[in-house]
Design a protein around this motif. Structure first.
Motif, short mmCIF file in Angstrom:
data_model
loop_
_atom_site.label_atom_id
_atom_site.label_comp_id
_atom_site.label_asym_id
_atom_site.label_seq_id
_atom_site.Cartn_x
_atom_site.Cartn_y
_atom_site.Cartn_z
N CYS A 104 0.87 -1.12 0.10
CA CYS A 104 0.13 -0.05 0.15
C CYS A 104 0.91 1.42 0.00
O CYS A 104 2.05 1.25 0.43
CB CYS A 104 -1.10 -0.12 1.32
N THR B 1 0.68 3.49 2.06
CA THR B 1 1.01 3.80 3.46
C THR B 1 0.27 2.99 3.96
O THR B 1 -0.63 2.36 3.77
CB THR B 1 0.23 5.17 3.77
N TYR B 2 0.88 2.43 5.26
CA TYR B 2 0.29 1.28 6.21
C TYR B 2 -0.50 1.71 7.29
O TYR B 2 -0.01 2.53 7.99
CB TYR B 2 1.36 0.23 6.58
N CYS B 3 -1.47 1.28 7.36
CA CYS B 3 -2.58 1.69 8.57
C CYS B 3 -2.20 0.55 9.72
O CYS B 3 -2.26 -0.63 9.46
CB CYS B 3 -4.15 1.39 7.91
N CYS C 188 -4.91 -2.35 10.27
CA CYS C 188 -5.19 -3.08 9.07
C CYS C 188 -5.56 -4.27 9.30
O CYS C 188 -4.70 -5.31 10.07
CB CYS C 188 -4.17 -3.12 7.95
N VAL D 118 0.12 -7.54 4.44
CA VAL D 118 0.55 -6.25 3.85
C VAL D 118 1.84 -5.95 4.26
O VAL D 118 2.33 -6.07 5.46
CB VAL D 118 -0.51 -5.04 4.42
N GLY E 139 -6.28 -5.94 -1.79
CA GLY E 139 -4.90 -6.05 -1.63
C GLY E 139 -4.57 -6.17 0.09
O GLY E 139 -5.38 -6.41 0.78
N GLY E 140 -3.44 -5.45 0.22
CA GLY E 140 -2.69 -4.23 -0.32
C GLY E 140 -3.55 -3.19 -1.24
O GLY E 140 -4.91 -3.18 -0.93
N ARG F 271 -7.33 2.75 -0.93
CA ARG F 271 -6.94 3.87 0.05
C ARG F 271 -6.00 4.85 -0.56
O ARG F 271 -6.01 5.92 0.13
CB ARG F 271 -6.66 3.48 1.52
#
Ligand code: SF4
Length: 318
Positions: free
Chosen positions: A78, A80-82, A85, A91, A124-125, A156
């Motif tokens: 991604c 940006t990684y949340c 998640c 991810v 995804g991702g 996102r």
């Protein structure tokens, strides 16, 4: 599916330059994207894959859990990684999450054989984070499957790196003959910046039908005013608020989980003040993968300690 993570993978951080600026501006954005040591705590009843997606993966990257729809995981990366998640377990790893054209061909065979699948959800991702070449190959593959009537793009990127909503990818999406829905994740009204509004307009200009999904997150959006502002603004820019989820019981995210009664209280107030079109359905995504179950609001006198999923199995609230 994608090979499992290590604890080190779970701690990995990634932020676009764009989100880095927002992170500095507000604690509600900071908490979503900056690693916290509490992520190393695992509570009882939490799991790495609570929705059991790995068990419903007949072909690498294709999840077939509900009869009439399939999830296609184009990548494990991604912009940006949340930190909250649900797919933390997959991810973040570039190589292990890379999908090749041969695997897209296998998706095509599976989808062509299973004509009951009418709705393919690219996820995804983040599917907008893959190369233009792979994206184009996937879109042309899906465009050629007659039994698919709806394609969904779950992304996102318009929120975490809106400049990546490129003209090239929009041109590719225009080649789809099917109805295109675009699902965006929004958690806080401050995410709706001028850049994000622009990305939303671009997706609308190619005929995408936009909707949002959100998650109740402690100290991010667990108050009435924040969510009122979020859903009202989304409605105004043409993004239909679709679902708000109770946080999934994923390992390491208990510090994001909100008290159930507080969530119900907020949603009950929102239901009475927002237009129906601006008010999302509040659901629990059942652990073990049997459906998104609406949570009863406080208009009804009923117990909320247990609920039954689509298969009739009873669950306790986590
Ligand atoms: S963008 Fe989606 S898949 Fe990626 S880290 Fe955030 S929640 Fe997970």
């Amino acid at each position: 599916m994608f090979k499992m993570d290590t604890d080190e993978d779970l701690m990995l951080e990634r932020r676009s330059r764009y989100i880095e600026q927002l992170v500095q501006k507000d604690p509600a954005i900071h908490k979503q994207f900056v690693f916290d040591e509490q992520e190393l705590i695992t509570e009882e009843d939490e799991a790495r894959d609570p929705l059991r997606e790995d068990e419903f993966t007949p072909v690498r990257g294709l999840v077939h859990k509900y009869p009439n729809r399939a999830l296609l995981l184009l990548t494990a990366q991604c912009a940006t990684y949340c930190r909250f998640c649900t797919r933390k377990r997959i991810v973040s790893h570039v190589e292990r999450g890379r999908i090749r054209k041969e695997e897209v061909d296998q998706w095509k065979s599976y989808l062509t054989e299973h004509t009951e699948i009418r709705d393919a959800i690219m996820s995804g991702g983040d599917p907008l984070f893959v190369s233009t070449e792979l994206f184009s190959y996937v879109i042309d593959t899906l465009a050629g499957i007659d039994s698919l009537k709806v394609i969904r793009l779950g992304t996102r990127v318009p929120v975490t790196d809106p400049m990546l909503v490129s003209d090239k990818k929009l041109e590719i999406l225009k080649r789809l003959p099917q109805t295109l829905y675009v699902g965006l994740n929004f958690e806080h009204p401050l995410e709706i910046t001028p850049e994000v509004r622009e990305a939303v307009k671009k997706l609308q200009s190619i005929g995408g039908i936009l909707y949002s999904q959100s998650v109740f997150l402690k100290d991010v959006n667990d108050d009435y005013d924040t969510l009122y502002e979020l859903f009202t603004t989304l409605f105004e820019i043409g993004v239909r608020p679709y679902y708000i989820y109770r946080c999934d019981p994923v390992e390491g995210i208990s510090h994001f989980r909100v008290d159930l009664e507080k969530e119900r209280e907020i949603m009950t107030r929102l239901r009475s003040s927002l237009s129906g079109l601006a008010c999302p359905t509040y659901v629990i995504d059942t652990p073990y993968g049997s459906g998104k179950i609406p949570v009863p609001l406080k208009y009804w006198d009923c117990g909320v300690e247990h609920y039954r999923d689509f298969d009739g199995t009873e669950h306790d609230i986590i």
